[in-house]
Design a protein around this motif. Sequence first.
Motif, PDB file in Angstrom:
ATOM      1  N   ALA B  32      33.373  33.411  50.468  1.00 11.74           N
ATOM      2  CA  ALA B  32      34.306  32.445  51.058  1.00 11.74           C
ATOM      3  C   ALA B  32      34.393  31.139  50.119  1.00 11.74           C
ATOM      4  CB  ALA B  32      33.694  32.036  52.436  1.00 11.74           C
ATOM      5  N   ASP B  33      33.493  31.124  49.215  1.00 19.18           N
ATOM      6  CA  ASP B  33      33.545  30.158  48.235  1.00 19.18           C
ATOM      7  C   ASP B  33      33.305  30.463  46.914  1.00 19.18           C
ATOM      8  OD1 ASP B  33      30.626  29.540  47.709  1.00 19.18           O
ATOM      9  OD2 ASP B  33      30.690  28.966  50.082  1.00 19.18           O
ATOM     10  N   GLY B  34      33.352  29.494  45.810  1.00 23.90           N
ATOM     11  CA  GLY B  34      33.153  29.719  44.750  1.00 23.90           C
ATOM     12  C   GLY B  34      31.701  30.292  44.342  1.00 23.90           C
ATOM     13  N   SER B  35      30.903  29.541  44.899  1.00 23.07           N
ATOM     14  CA  SER B  35      29.422  29.846  44.370  1.00 23.07           C
ATOM     15  C   SER B  35      28.882  31.252  45.118  1.00 23.07           C
ATOM     16  CB  SER B  35      28.696  28.584  44.775  1.00 23.07           C
ATOM     17  OG  SER B  35      28.098  28.679  46.267  1.00 23.07           O
ATOM     18  N   GLU B  36      29.338  31.317  46.222  1.00 22.97           N
ATOM     19  CA  GLU B  36      29.016  32.638  46.810  1.00 22.97           C
ATOM     20  C   GLU B  36      29.632  34.039  46.171  1.00 22.97           C
ATOM     21  OE1 GLU B  36      30.551  33.147  50.670  1.00 22.97           O
ATOM     22  OE2 GLU B  36      29.597  35.230  51.021  1.00 22.97           O
ATOM     23  N   ALA B  37      30.788  33.581  45.544  1.00 28.63           N
ATOM     24  CA  ALA B  37      31.691  34.489  44.821  1.00 28.63           C
ATOM     25  C   ALA B  37      30.876  34.758  43.546  1.00 28.63           C
ATOM     26  CB  ALA B  37      33.004  34.087  44.225  1.00 28.63           C
ATOM     27  N   LEU B  38      30.574  33.730  42.721  1.00 31.83           N
ATOM     28  CA  LEU B  38      29.705  34.043  41.541  1.00 31.83           C
ATOM     29  C   LEU B  38      28.284  34.775  41.954  1.00 31.83           C
ATOM     30  CD1 LEU B  38      30.080  30.583  39.955  1.00 31.83           C
ATOM     31  CD2 LEU B  38      30.871  32.769  38.936  1.00 31.83           C
ATOM     32  N   CYS B  64      36.399  32.034  37.283  1.00 34.40           N
ATOM     33  CA  CYS B  64      37.029  33.313  36.459  1.00 34.40           C
ATOM     34  C   CYS B  64      36.303  33.088  35.097  1.00 34.40           C
ATOM     35  CB  CYS B  64      38.541  32.881  36.339  1.00 34.40           C
ATOM     36  SG  CYS B  64      39.392  34.274  35.797  1.00 34.40           S
ATOM     37  N   LYS B  65      36.284  31.731  34.731  1.00 35.23           N
ATOM     38  CA  LYS B  65      35.800  31.491  33.138  1.00 35.23           C
ATOM     39  C   LYS B  65      34.213  31.751  33.126  1.00 35.23           C
ATOM     40  CE  LYS B  65      36.825  27.041  32.419  1.00 35.23           C
ATOM     41  NZ  LYS B  65      36.959  25.558  32.109  1.00 35.23           N
ATOM     42  N   LEU B  66      33.268  31.481  34.332  1.00 34.58           N
ATOM     43  CA  LEU B  66      32.224  31.647  34.399  1.00 34.58           C
ATOM     44  C   LEU B  66      31.890  33.382  34.325  1.00 34.58           C
ATOM     45  CD1 LEU B  66      30.754  28.904  36.842  1.00 34.58           C
ATOM     46  CD2 LEU B  66      30.514  29.110  34.373  1.00 34.58           C
ATOM     47  N   LEU B  67      32.491  34.069  34.858  1.00 29.63           N
ATOM     48  CA  LEU B  67      32.464  35.486  35.230  1.00 29.63           C
ATOM     49  C   LEU B  67      32.737  36.096  33.838  1.00 29.63           C
ATOM     50  CD1 LEU B  67      34.308  36.221  38.508  1.00 29.63           C
ATOM     51  CD2 LEU B  67      31.890  36.503  37.990  1.00 29.63           C
ATOM     52  N   ARG B  69      32.156  34.474  31.005  1.00 28.29           N
ATOM     53  CA  ARG B  69      31.184  34.423  29.974  1.00 28.29           C
ATOM     54  C   ARG B  69      29.828  35.093  30.062  1.00 28.29           C
ATOM     55  NH1 ARG B  69      30.906  27.966  30.327  1.00 28.29           N
ATOM     56  NH2 ARG B  69      33.068  28.321  29.742  1.00 28.29           N
ATOM     57  N   ASP B  70      29.628  35.633  31.493  1.00 27.33           N
ATOM     58  CA  ASP B  70      28.366  36.392  31.706  1.00 27.33           C
ATOM     59  C   ASP B  70      28.788  37.976  31.091  1.00 27.33           C
ATOM     60  OD1 ASP B  70      26.317  37.767  32.557  1.00 27.33           O
ATOM     61  OD2 ASP B  70      26.232  36.721  34.249  1.00 27.33           O
ATOM     62  N   ALA B  71      27.845  38.279  30.185  1.00 25.32           N
ATOM     63  CA  ALA B  71      28.247  39.788  29.776  1.00 25.32           C
ATOM     64  C   ALA B  71      28.012  40.838  30.909  1.00 25.32           C
ATOM     65  CB  ALA B  71      26.831  40.029  28.767  1.00 25.32           C
ATOM     66  N   ALA B  72      27.538  40.606  32.069  1.00 26.25           N
ATOM     67  CA  ALA B  72      27.480  41.621  32.910  1.00 26.25           C
ATOM     68  C   ALA B  72      28.830  41.635  33.792  1.00 26.25           C
ATOM     69  CB  ALA B  72      26.271  41.242  33.952  1.00 26.25           C
ATOM     70  N   THR B  73      29.277  40.634  33.829  1.00 23.99           N
ATOM     71  CA  THR B  73      30.659  40.485  34.816  1.00 23.99           C
ATOM     72  C   THR B  73      31.868  40.595  33.941  1.00 23.99           C
ATOM     73  OG1 THR B  73      30.370  38.263  35.057  1.00 23.99           O
ATOM     74  CG2 THR B  73      29.560  39.684  36.723  1.00 23.99           C
ATOM     75  N   ALA B  74      31.910  40.366  32.498  1.00 25.61           N
ATOM     76  CA  ALA B  74      33.085  40.042  31.705  1.00 25.61           C
ATOM     77  C   ALA B  74      33.938  40.875  31.760  1.00 25.61           C
ATOM     78  CB  ALA B  74      32.497  39.739  30.163  1.00 25.61           C
ATOM     79  N   GLY B  75      33.473  42.539  32.239  1.00 26.21           N
ATOM     80  CA  GLY B  75      34.568  43.524  32.047  1.00 26.21           C
ATOM     81  C   GLY B  75      35.167  43.755  33.428  1.00 26.21           C
ATOM     82  N   ILE B  76      34.784  42.891  34.442  1.00 25.50           N
ATOM     83  CA  ILE B  76      35.317  43.244  35.716  1.00 25.50           C
ATOM     84  C   ILE B  76      36.833  42.599  35.716  1.00 25.50           C
ATOM     85  CG2 ILE B  76      35.063  43.075  37.987  1.00 25.50           C
ATOM     86  CD1 ILE B  76      32.083  42.708  37.591  1.00 25.50           C
ATOM     87  N   PRO B  77      37.718  43.395  36.269  1.00 23.33           N
ATOM     88  CA  PRO B  77      39.187  43.171  36.370  1.00 23.33           C
ATOM     89  C   PRO B  77      39.321  41.938  37.176  1.00 23.33           C
ATOM     90  CG  PRO B  77      38.991  45.362  36.584  1.00 23.33           C
ATOM     91  CD  PRO B  77      37.868  44.956  36.446  1.00 23.33           C
ATOM     92  N   ILE B  78      39.957  40.867  37.022  1.00 21.67           N
ATOM     93  CA  ILE B  78      40.153  39.912  37.987  1.00 21.67           C
ATOM     94  C   ILE B  78      41.490  39.548  38.218  1.00 21.67           C
ATOM     95  CG2 ILE B  78      39.887  37.237  38.669  1.00 21.67           C
ATOM     96  CD1 ILE B  78      37.501  37.366  36.743  1.00 21.67           C
ATOM     97  N   GLU B  95      45.015  32.893  30.785  1.00 18.64           N
ATOM     98  CA  GLU B  95      44.329  32.250  29.629  1.00 18.64           C
ATOM     99  C   GLU B  95      42.800  32.608  29.727  1.00 18.64           C
ATOM    100  OE1 GLU B  95      45.538  28.606  28.278  1.00 18.64           O
ATOM    101  OE2 GLU B  95      47.243  29.237  27.175  1.00 18.64           O
ATOM    102  N   LEU B  96      42.362  32.196  31.014  1.00 24.07           N
ATOM    103  CA  LEU B  96      41.170  32.003  31.434  1.00 24.07           C
ATOM    104  C   LEU B  96      40.469  33.470  31.587  1.00 24.07           C
ATOM    105  CD1 LEU B  96      40.776  28.997  33.626  1.00 24.07           C
ATOM    106  CD2 LEU B  96      39.763  29.189  31.245  1.00 24.07           C
ATOM    107  N   GLY B  97      41.295  34.330  31.556  1.00 26.78           N
ATOM    108  CA  GLY B  97      40.855  35.674  31.341  1.00 26.78           C
ATOM    109  C   GLY B  97      40.998  36.603  32.994  1.00 26.78           C
ATOM    110  N   ALA B  98      41.758  35.974  33.601  1.00 26.44           N
ATOM    111  CA  ALA B  98      42.252  36.945  34.971  1.00 26.44           C
ATOM    112  C   ALA B  98      43.301  37.915  34.198  1.00 26.44           C
ATOM    113  CB  ALA B  98      43.142  36.013  35.853  1.00 26.44           C
TER     114      ALA B  98
END
Lengths: 226, 226
Positions: B32-38, B64-67, B69-78, B95-98
């Motif tokens: 429901a929010d950003g931190s939970e999402a991360l 989006c940016k934080l995801l 940046r993290d190697a583990a989540t970098a490849g997940i399509p947004i 631009e941010l990677g969505a």
Amino acid sequence: MAKILVVDDEPDAVELVEFNLKNAGFEVITAADGSEALKKARSTLPDLILLDLMIPEVDGLEVCKLLRRDAATAGIPILMLTAKAAEIDRVLGLELGADDYVTKPFSPRELMLRIKGLLRRRETTETKAERMQFGDLVLDVPAHSVTVNNKRVELTATEFKLLTILAHRRGRVQSRDQLLKDVWEYDNVIDTRTVDTHMRRLREKLGKAAKHLDTVRGVGYRFVAG
Amino acid sequence: MAKILVVDDEPDAVELVEFNLKNAGFEVITAADGSEALKKARSTLPDLILLDLMIPEVDGLEVCKLLRRDAATAGIPILMLTAKAAEIDRVLGLELGADDYVTKPFSPRELMLRIKGLLRRRETTETKAERMQFGDLVLDVPAHSVTVNNKRVELTATEFKLLTILAHRRGRVQSRDQLLKDVWEYDNVIDTRTVDTHMRRLREKLGKAAKHLDTVRGVGYRFVAG
DNA sequence: CAAGCCGGTGACGACTTTGTGACGAACAGG
DNA sequence: CCTGTTCGTCACAAAGTCGTCACCGGCTTG
């Protein structure tokens, strides 16, 4: 603890298997022929069925098929016991629906491994975390890897399992008995002090990150996230 | 089936999307929010993230940016969801990677098309990669060829299949049983030690490139890209 | 404060797991 | 057919892991 229905018409075989299963902490129900097996499966709804292929009344394959057809029993894993390797193809055929098989004669060890495998496969439905991060400690379950400060830490299979189970239940104290049950899976012959030794090895390997591992005197161990 | 993380703070919107996704056979996780999402993205490693732009705690762009940046989540399509997005937001999001965006209100049909599009793109680029390169090791699946340092290495059919399956699941440990199932295709009659022998032959033929093949004692084998 | 419990630690032998070389069966291609 | 290749299995050796034990020091309890 898991309930297992053992279906075999040879008393000796049943006794041997029953002994091993009970020793490992399972609840055992037995049936000597196909119709009894069907009846007991439906009434007791066991967690797993150990089914001999050659049994009186209704043959093993038929029992398998019938169990799968009934909504109540369709989801119960079935481990087939067969005397002949040649029967395997039929057992594993899609239409019969056995989940795995063991050929006679089998070692108790082999049997236990198969049973544990099937039971484990069953319980992994909930949304289990595949990756956990606590500060500089990162646990990646599918990769079977642990890093502290981005530096790889090599853990053995047992150490890794112990750590992930503690991390998964973080905040809650786990008794040595509970850990034995979860990490060592039904091997209840193991000394509880073994847990201590593994905790020591974990702490040693984790270095700074060992701060996550709390000892709760007189009770057990606890993983703390902060 | 694919796991999708839905991030939105409006319960109605979540419910609608969740209903549609589950109906289509996807596994749905919500935040429901950003931190939970991360947190959930890192722990459950979903196959795709549906991310609303305007969410509490940490805003969608930041997530989006934080995801990324993290190697583990970098490849997940947004897939970004924006309510009446200004052009700027769209650009920024991309631009941010969505990987794609949908503006609210959207039809379920449209959403599904986008999701399937992203999943397919990923599958064809990553999962069904026809050519994989790891340093000096190159795997060309359709050509059925492997080169190390531009020098051709002759592998047998079984060796090649074993290698491609491991490379394809790089980073994740594969048990011997799993490999038997995938390479030997549910031919349970085969001894698990056979896998070891083939690994040995692979390593021998790959020479220096054998460094990609990790043994994880007590668990199985793992292909490492680095 | 003394006795007893409890957990940390180092050592060690038994056991398990993996690497390796060899062998024979199955098979494909001349 | 004959020949060379590939494959699955085996036996053995090397390496690594595991469970247990004994010991010690700290903590709890009375």
